[in-house]
Design a protein around this motif. Structure first.
Motif, PDB file in Angstrom:
ATOM      1  N   SER A   1       0.805  -1.227  -0.043  1.00 32.41           N
ATOM      2  CA  SER A   1      -0.081   0.003   0.101  1.00 32.41           C
ATOM      3  C   SER A   1       0.699   1.272  -0.217  1.00 32.41           C
ATOM      4  N   PHE A   2       0.351   2.439  -0.283  1.00 31.18           N
ATOM      5  CA  PHE A   2       1.127   3.699  -0.254  1.00 31.18           C
ATOM      6  C   PHE A   2       1.611   3.889   1.062  1.00 31.18           C
ATOM      7  N   TRP A   3       0.793   3.693   2.309  1.00 24.23           N
ATOM      8  CA  TRP A   3       1.321   3.859   3.416  1.00 24.23           C
ATOM      9  C   TRP A   3       2.469   2.931   3.990  1.00 24.23           C
ATOM     10  N   LEU A   4       2.455   1.644   3.721  1.00 24.49           N
ATOM     11  CA  LEU A   4       3.602   0.644   3.817  1.00 24.49           C
ATOM     12  C   LEU A   4       4.841   1.104   3.024  1.00 24.49           C
ATOM     13  N   ASP A   5       4.609   1.626   1.918  1.00 25.02           N
ATOM     14  CA  ASP A   5       5.673   1.823   1.105  1.00 25.02           C
ATOM     15  C   ASP A   5       6.387   3.073   1.629  1.00 25.02           C
ATOM     16  N   LEU A   6       5.603   4.150   2.239  1.00 25.55           N
ATOM     17  CA  LEU A   6       6.333   5.167   2.815  1.00 25.55           C
ATOM     18  C   LEU A   6       7.048   4.788   4.244  1.00 25.55           C
ATOM     19  N   LYS A   7       6.382   3.877   5.084  1.00 22.09           N
ATOM     20  CA  LYS A   7       7.168   3.296   6.170  1.00 22.09           C
ATOM     21  C   LYS A   7       8.513   2.640   5.929  1.00 22.09           C
ATOM     22  N   ILE A   8       8.544   1.841   4.659  1.00 18.70           N
ATOM     23  CA  ILE A   8       9.764   1.147   4.159  1.00 18.70           C
ATOM     24  C   ILE A   8      10.845   2.134   3.893  1.00 18.70           C
ATOM     25  N   LEU A   9      10.262   3.249   3.001  1.00 15.65           N
ATOM     26  CA  LEU A   9      11.310   4.179   2.643  1.00 15.65           C
ATOM     27  C   LEU A   9      11.773   4.838   3.706  1.00 15.65           C
ATOM     28  N   PHE A  10      10.867   5.131   4.900  1.00 21.43           N
ATOM     29  CA  PHE A  10      11.485   5.866   6.211  1.00 21.43           C
ATOM     30  C   PHE A  10      12.568   4.684   7.003  1.00 21.43           C
ATOM     31  N   LEU A  11      12.294   3.601   6.858  1.00 23.90           N
ATOM     32  CA  LEU A  11      13.043   2.512   7.692  1.00 23.90           C
ATOM     33  C   LEU A  11      14.318   2.461   7.068  1.00 23.90           C
ATOM     34  N   THR A  12      14.189   2.574   5.648  1.00 26.13           N
ATOM     35  CA  THR A  12      15.446   2.261   4.745  1.00 26.13           C
ATOM     36  C   THR A  12      16.495   3.331   5.052  1.00 26.13           C
ATOM     37  N   VAL A  13      16.030   4.670   5.222  1.00 27.56           N
ATOM     38  CA  VAL A  13      16.915   5.514   5.721  1.00 27.56           C
ATOM     39  C   VAL A  13      17.711   5.427   6.880  1.00 27.56           C
ATOM     40  N   LYS A  14      16.808   4.879   7.792  1.00 26.92           N
ATOM     41  CA  LYS A  14      17.428   4.559   9.102  1.00 26.92           C
ATOM     42  C   LYS A  14      18.385   3.235   9.037  1.00 26.92           C
ATOM     43  N   LYS A  15      17.997   2.249   8.241  1.00 24.07           N
ATOM     44  CA  LYS A  15      19.026   1.285   8.012  1.00 24.07           C
ATOM     45  C   LYS A  15      20.300   1.602   7.458  1.00 24.07           C
TER      46      LYS A  15
END
Length: 198
Positions: A161-175
């Motif tokens: 979903s759009f919101w899941l993609d946003l969450k993944i992008l945010f977590l990617t930056v942290k990783k």
């Protein structure tokens, strides 16, 4: 269609913003590793349709006396390690996103040789466009087993979903900032997938 519009808009913007970084990395790769600057390889896209994925080269093209490629750990360089740990080697994949071969978020495009080794369930990871980052990448990346990685990929396919993609992008930056899960245990990158264990 909405996901594709977002992918196109963000990848085009990112390519413009990161153009100086991309140019600098290209110069460093050329200086330290020689040509070619880019690593291009056929990978399976959506519905396993082949496409050429583009990354920055991170390894030397070193071979033994018989012409065989040396192991990854003997070809990896300090620059290559830095590019991989910082994920700067992935920047050229924004071009793949712009073209529509990939998405910003989705299961990572793996090797063509893996296709016949997937179980029916694992093969479902190809029901969506592959991504620069994905649910498996923010939940272990190369530090988790292939089986766990594929379970996460299929979970994404079923729940994207759009919101899941946003969450993944945010977590990617942290990783990326934490440089977590870059390589498998005892490996320079990740061991090859040889098939699902019974």
């Amino acid at each position: 269609m909405f996901k594709r519009i977002v992918d196109f808009s963000l990848s085009a913007t990112a390519l413009l913003l990161f153009a100086p970084v991309i140019a600098l990395v290209a110069c460093l790769v050329r200086l330290k590793l020689g040509g070619p600057v880019f690593f291009c390889q056929i990978r399976p896209g959506k519905m396993a349709k082949p496409f050429y994925m583009v990354k920055f080269r991170t390894m030397l093209d070193a071979r033994d006396g018989f012409g065989n490629m040396l192991p990854d750990d003997q070809r990896m360089t300090p620059l290559g390690n830095f590019l991989r740990s910082s994920s700067l080697d992935e920047l050229p994949e924004l071009w793949n996103v712009l073209k529509g071969d990939m998405s910003l978020v989705g299961p990572r495009p793996l090797l063509m040789e893996y296709l016949p080794r997937y179980s029916t369930e694992q093969y479902r990871r190809h029901e969506v466009r592959p991504g620069i980052t994905g649910w498996a990448q923010v939940n272990g990346r190369n530090a988790i087993s292939w089986e766990d990685k594929f379970k996460l990929d299929v979970w994404y396919v079923d729940n994207c979903s759009f919101w899941l993609d946003l969450k993944i992008l945010f977590l990617t930056v942290k990783k990326v900032l934490a440089r977590e899960g870059i390589r498998g245990e005892g490996e320079v990158t990740m061991s090859k997938f040889t098939g699902t264990k019974d």
